[in-house]
Design a protein around this motif. Structure first.
Motif, PDB file in Angstrom:
ATOM      1  N   LEU A 156       9.119 -27.680   3.982  1.00 44.89           N
ATOM      2  CA  LEU A 156       9.855 -26.444   4.265  1.00 44.89           C
ATOM      3  C   LEU A 156      10.043 -25.715   2.939  1.00 44.89           C
ATOM      4  CD1 LEU A 156      12.474 -27.894   6.797  1.00 44.89           C
ATOM      5  CD2 LEU A 156      10.419 -26.544   7.313  1.00 44.89           C
ATOM      6  N   LEU A 157       9.053 -24.936   2.552  1.00 44.33           N
ATOM      7  CA  LEU A 157       9.155 -24.204   1.284  1.00 44.33           C
ATOM      8  C   LEU A 157      10.391 -23.307   1.308  1.00 44.33           C
ATOM      9  CD1 LEU A 157       5.397 -23.193   0.736  1.00 44.33           C
ATOM     10  CD2 LEU A 157       6.701 -24.935  -0.514  1.00 44.33           C
ATOM     11  N   PRO A 158      11.067 -23.089   0.196  1.00 47.54           N
ATOM     12  CA  PRO A 158      10.641 -23.399  -1.173  1.00 47.54           C
ATOM     13  C   PRO A 158      10.884 -24.847  -1.618  1.00 47.54           C
ATOM     14  CG  PRO A 158      12.712 -22.231  -1.223  1.00 47.54           C
ATOM     15  CD  PRO A 158      12.302 -22.292   0.213  1.00 47.54           C
ATOM     16  N   LYS A 159      11.298 -25.697  -0.674  1.00 46.02           N
ATOM     17  CA  LYS A 159      11.485 -27.100  -1.060  1.00 46.02           C
ATOM     18  C   LYS A 159      10.137 -27.807  -1.191  1.00 46.02           C
ATOM     19  CE  LYS A 159      15.831 -28.730   0.592  1.00 46.02           C
ATOM     20  NZ  LYS A 159      16.472 -29.586   1.582  1.00 46.02           N
ATOM     21  N   PHE A 160      10.039 -28.708  -2.135  1.00 49.40           N
ATOM     22  CA  PHE A 160       8.883 -29.607  -2.299  1.00 49.40           C
ATOM     23  C   PHE A 160       7.537 -28.893  -2.440  1.00 49.40           C
ATOM     24  CE2 PHE A 160      12.221 -31.852   0.025  1.00 49.40           C
ATOM     25  CZ  PHE A 160      12.477 -32.873  -0.882  1.00 49.40           C
ATOM     26  N   LYS A 161       7.511 -27.964  -3.382  1.00 52.08           N
ATOM     27  CA  LYS A 161       6.216 -27.370  -3.746  1.00 52.08           C
ATOM     28  C   LYS A 161       5.362 -28.439  -4.418  1.00 52.08           C
ATOM     29  CE  LYS A 161       8.282 -22.887  -4.609  1.00 52.08           C
ATOM     30  NZ  LYS A 161       8.526 -21.790  -5.520  1.00 52.08           N
ATOM     31  N   GLY A 162       4.056 -28.252  -4.383  1.00 49.82           N
ATOM     32  CA  GLY A 162       3.178 -29.146  -5.156  1.00 49.82           C
ATOM     33  C   GLY A 162       2.743 -30.387  -4.400  1.00 49.82           C
ATOM     34  N   TYR A 205       5.083 -35.807   0.899  1.00 53.69           N
ATOM     35  CA  TYR A 205       5.754 -36.732   1.828  1.00 53.69           C
ATOM     36  C   TYR A 205       6.552 -37.786   1.052  1.00 53.69           C
ATOM     37  CZ  TYR A 205       2.417 -34.616   5.039  1.00 53.69           C
ATOM     38  OH  TYR A 205       1.694 -33.703   5.768  1.00 53.69           O
ATOM     39  N   TYR A 206       5.959 -38.296  -0.014  1.00 49.65           N
ATOM     40  CA  TYR A 206       6.632 -39.298  -0.856  1.00 49.65           C
ATOM     41  C   TYR A 206       7.971 -38.751  -1.373  1.00 49.65           C
ATOM     42  CZ  TYR A 206       7.629 -42.046  -5.029  1.00 49.65           C
ATOM     43  OH  TYR A 206       8.266 -42.805  -5.977  1.00 49.65           O
ATOM     44  N   ARG A 207       7.945 -37.526  -1.862  1.00 49.03           N
ATOM     45  CA  ARG A 207       9.170 -36.954  -2.442  1.00 49.03           C
ATOM     46  C   ARG A 207      10.210 -36.645  -1.367  1.00 49.03           C
ATOM     47  NH1 ARG A 207       8.044 -31.992  -5.105  1.00 49.03           N
ATOM     48  NH2 ARG A 207       6.017 -31.870  -4.114  1.00 49.03           N
ATOM     49  N   ILE A 208       9.751 -36.259  -0.189  1.00 49.10           N
ATOM     50  CA  ILE A 208      10.691 -35.948   0.905  1.00 49.10           C
ATOM     51  C   ILE A 208      11.449 -37.220   1.305  1.00 49.10           C
ATOM     52  CG2 ILE A 208      10.796 -35.339   3.370  1.00 49.10           C
ATOM     53  CD1 ILE A 208       8.468 -33.311   2.717  1.00 49.10           C
ATOM     54  N   ILE A 209      10.720 -38.329   1.411  1.00 52.60           N
ATOM     55  CA  ILE A 209      11.357 -39.593   1.791  1.00 52.60           C
ATOM     56  C   ILE A 209      12.273 -40.085   0.675  1.00 52.60           C
ATOM     57  CG2 ILE A 209      10.874 -42.053   2.214  1.00 52.60           C
ATOM     58  CD1 ILE A 209       8.776 -41.173   4.165  1.00 52.60           C
ATOM     59  N   LYS A 210      11.778 -39.999  -0.537  1.00 55.37           N
ATOM     60  CA  LYS A 210      12.572 -40.455  -1.678  1.00 55.37           C
ATOM     61  C   LYS A 210      13.884 -39.669  -1.785  1.00 55.37           C
ATOM     62  CE  LYS A 210      12.010 -41.716  -6.455  1.00 55.37           C
ATOM     63  NZ  LYS A 210      11.767 -40.922  -7.643  1.00 55.37           N
ATOM     64  N   ASN A 211      13.810 -38.414  -1.427  1.00 51.12           N
ATOM     65  CA  ASN A 211      14.993 -37.550  -1.529  1.00 51.12           C
ATOM     66  C   ASN A 211      15.942 -37.677  -0.329  1.00 51.12           C
ATOM     67  OD1 ASN A 211      15.697 -35.749  -3.659  1.00 51.12           O
ATOM     68  ND2 ASN A 211      15.726 -34.084  -2.158  1.00 51.12           N
ATOM     69  N   LYS A 212      15.553 -38.559   0.622  1.00 52.97           N
ATOM     70  CA  LYS A 212      16.356 -38.796   1.838  1.00 52.97           C
ATOM     71  C   LYS A 212      16.680 -37.489   2.586  1.00 52.97           C
ATOM     72  CE  LYS A 212      18.667 -43.089   0.369  1.00 52.97           C
ATOM     73  NZ  LYS A 212      17.501 -43.604  -0.276  1.00 52.97           N
ATOM     74  N   GLU A 213      15.644 -36.671   2.758  1.00 50.14           N
ATOM     75  CA  GLU A 213      15.821 -35.416   3.499  1.00 50.14           C
ATOM     76  C   GLU A 213      16.107 -35.702   4.969  1.00 50.14           C
ATOM     77  OE1 GLU A 213      15.503 -32.007   2.290  1.00 50.14           O
ATOM     78  OE2 GLU A 213      15.855 -33.201   0.506  1.00 50.14           O
ATOM     79  N   LYS A 214      16.875 -34.848   5.605  1.00 53.15           N
ATOM     80  CA  LYS A 214      17.158 -35.023   7.035  1.00 53.15           C
ATOM     81  C   LYS A 214      16.114 -34.295   7.887  1.00 53.15           C
ATOM     82  CE  LYS A 214      22.073 -35.898   7.117  1.00 53.15           C
ATOM     83  NZ  LYS A 214      22.199 -36.232   5.682  1.00 53.15           N
ATOM     84  N   LYS A 215      15.584 -33.227   7.319  1.00 55.50           N
ATOM     85  CA  LYS A 215      14.673 -32.356   8.063  1.00 55.50           C
ATOM     86  C   LYS A 215      13.446 -32.052   7.216  1.00 55.50           C
ATOM     87  CE  LYS A 215      15.727 -28.188  10.464  1.00 55.50           C
ATOM     88  NZ  LYS A 215      16.479 -26.931  10.392  1.00 55.50           N
ATOM     89  N   THR A 216      12.323 -31.905   7.849  1.00 54.16           N
ATOM     90  CA  THR A 216      11.160 -31.405   7.118  1.00 54.16           C
ATOM     91  C   THR A 216      10.286 -30.586   8.061  1.00 54.16           C
ATOM     92  OG1 THR A 216       9.361 -31.950   5.593  1.00 54.16           O
ATOM     93  CG2 THR A 216       9.683 -33.456   7.444  1.00 54.16           C
ATOM     94  N   GLY A 217       9.060 -30.253   7.620  1.00 57.52           N
ATOM     95  CA  GLY A 217       8.205 -29.438   8.471  1.00 57.52           C
ATOM     96  C   GLY A 217       7.047 -28.882   7.686  1.00 57.52           C
ATOM     97  N   CYS A 218       6.573 -27.719   8.116  1.00 55.26           N
ATOM     98  CA  CYS A 218       5.430 -27.113   7.419  1.00 55.26           C
ATOM     99  C   CYS A 218       5.675 -25.616   7.268  1.00 55.26           C
ATOM    100  CB  CYS A 218       4.145 -27.365   8.199  1.00 55.26           C
ATOM    101  SG  CYS A 218       4.108 -26.554   9.797  1.00 55.26           S
ATOM    102  N   THR A 219       4.945 -25.038   6.335  1.00 60.61           N
ATOM    103  CA  THR A 219       5.088 -23.607   6.045  1.00 60.61           C
ATOM    104  C   THR A 219       3.707 -22.973   5.900  1.00 60.61           C
ATOM    105  OG1 THR A 219       7.083 -24.108   4.756  1.00 60.61           O
ATOM    106  CG2 THR A 219       6.102 -21.923   4.441  1.00 60.61           C
ATOM    107  N   VAL A 220       3.510 -21.848   6.563  1.00 61.66           N
ATOM    108  CA  VAL A 220       2.330 -21.026   6.281  1.00 61.66           C
ATOM    109  C   VAL A 220       2.825 -19.802   5.514  1.00 61.66           C
ATOM    110  CG1 VAL A 220       0.352 -19.784   7.220  1.00 61.66           C
ATOM    111  CG2 VAL A 220       1.256 -21.785   8.430  1.00 61.66           C
ATOM    112  N   HIS A 221       2.201 -19.552   4.371  1.00 60.97           N
ATOM    113  CA  HIS A 221       2.685 -18.468   3.504  1.00 60.97           C
ATOM    114  C   HIS A 221       1.518 -17.696   2.896  1.00 60.97           C
ATOM    115  CE1 HIS A 221       1.713 -20.626  -0.292  1.00 60.97           C
ATOM    116  NE2 HIS A 221       1.862 -21.687   0.469  1.00 60.97           N
ATOM    117  N   LEU A 222       1.810 -16.484   2.468  1.00 55.14           N
ATOM    118  CA  LEU A 222       0.806 -15.714   1.731  1.00 55.14           C
ATOM    119  C   LEU A 222       0.646 -16.333   0.354  1.00 55.14           C
ATOM    120  CD1 LEU A 222       1.805 -12.053   2.656  1.00 55.14           C
ATOM    121  CD2 LEU A 222      -0.329 -13.216   3.263  1.00 55.14           C
TER     122      LEU A 222
END
Ligand code: GRF
Length: 189
Positions: free
Chosen positions: A110-116, A120-137
């Protein structure tokens, strides 16, 4: 309906490429997949181009002029939309500014979170409650352009990287076609 000729850039499996090819068969879907570009000769996604008789170009990104080669091919195939789908190279500011085409990217967070990378590794490590995908220009900043579509889900306690990827990609297959339709509707071109 006159479909916009689109080029999909890949580096890997190409499941989003395959999904866009399938969507493009629909009479009312506004793009046709007219060209595939890969910077990786062993990208699994190349098989989808072959299977569907879509021209594909391999780019050697170690050469200095590879962006010129890309541009030449985009002109040759009269491409007006670019969809990056797991393409692992960053396009230069010069390439993008020379550019009258529309460039979209899909990112598994879910940008702007976790660019780069290693998302998935960083999302789990950060114990996020929610995630997803982003299509952007796409602009010259990594994963930084205007967001067109975002889709999210709640992470379960037992979701590991593999499960997150599976769930995220399932959303990607809905998000990318939706973003293309939205972009073309807004810009009316
Ligand atoms: C996608 O999950 C996308 O979010 C990321 O790279 C992955 C590519 O997967 N940018 P595939 O090659 O389309 O299967």
């Amino acid at each position: 309906m006159v479909k916009k000729k689109t080029c999909i850039f890949i580096s890997g499996n190409g499941s989003n490429l395959n999904n866009l090819i399938k969507n493009s068969r629909d009479y009312v879907f506004p793009i046709s997949v007219s060209l595939v570009i890969s910077d990786n000769p062993s990208a699994g996604g190349i098989k989808f181009a072959r299977k569907n008789s879509i021209p594909f170009i391999l780019i050697n990104t170690k050469t200095r002029s590879y962006e010129n080669k890309i541009l030449q091919n985009l002109r040759k195939y009269k491409i007006s939309i670019i969809c990056l789908a797991g393409f692992m190279k960053i396009l230069s500011k010069k390439f993008l500014s020379n550019f009258r085409y529309k460039v979209l990217n899909i990112h598994p967070s879910l940008l702007p979170k976790f660019k780069g990378l290693n998302t998935y590794y960083r999302i789990i490590k950060n114990k996020e409650k929610k995630t997803g995908c982003t299509v952007h220009l796409v602009n010259e900043k990594l994963d930084g352009g205007k967001i067109i579509v975002q889709k999210s889900f709640f992470i379960s306690e037992n979701d590991d990287e593999k499960k997150l990827k599976f769930k995220t990609q399932r959303l990607e297959y809905a998000a990318y076609p939706e973003a293309i339709i939205k972009l073309l509707r807004y810009t009316n071109s």
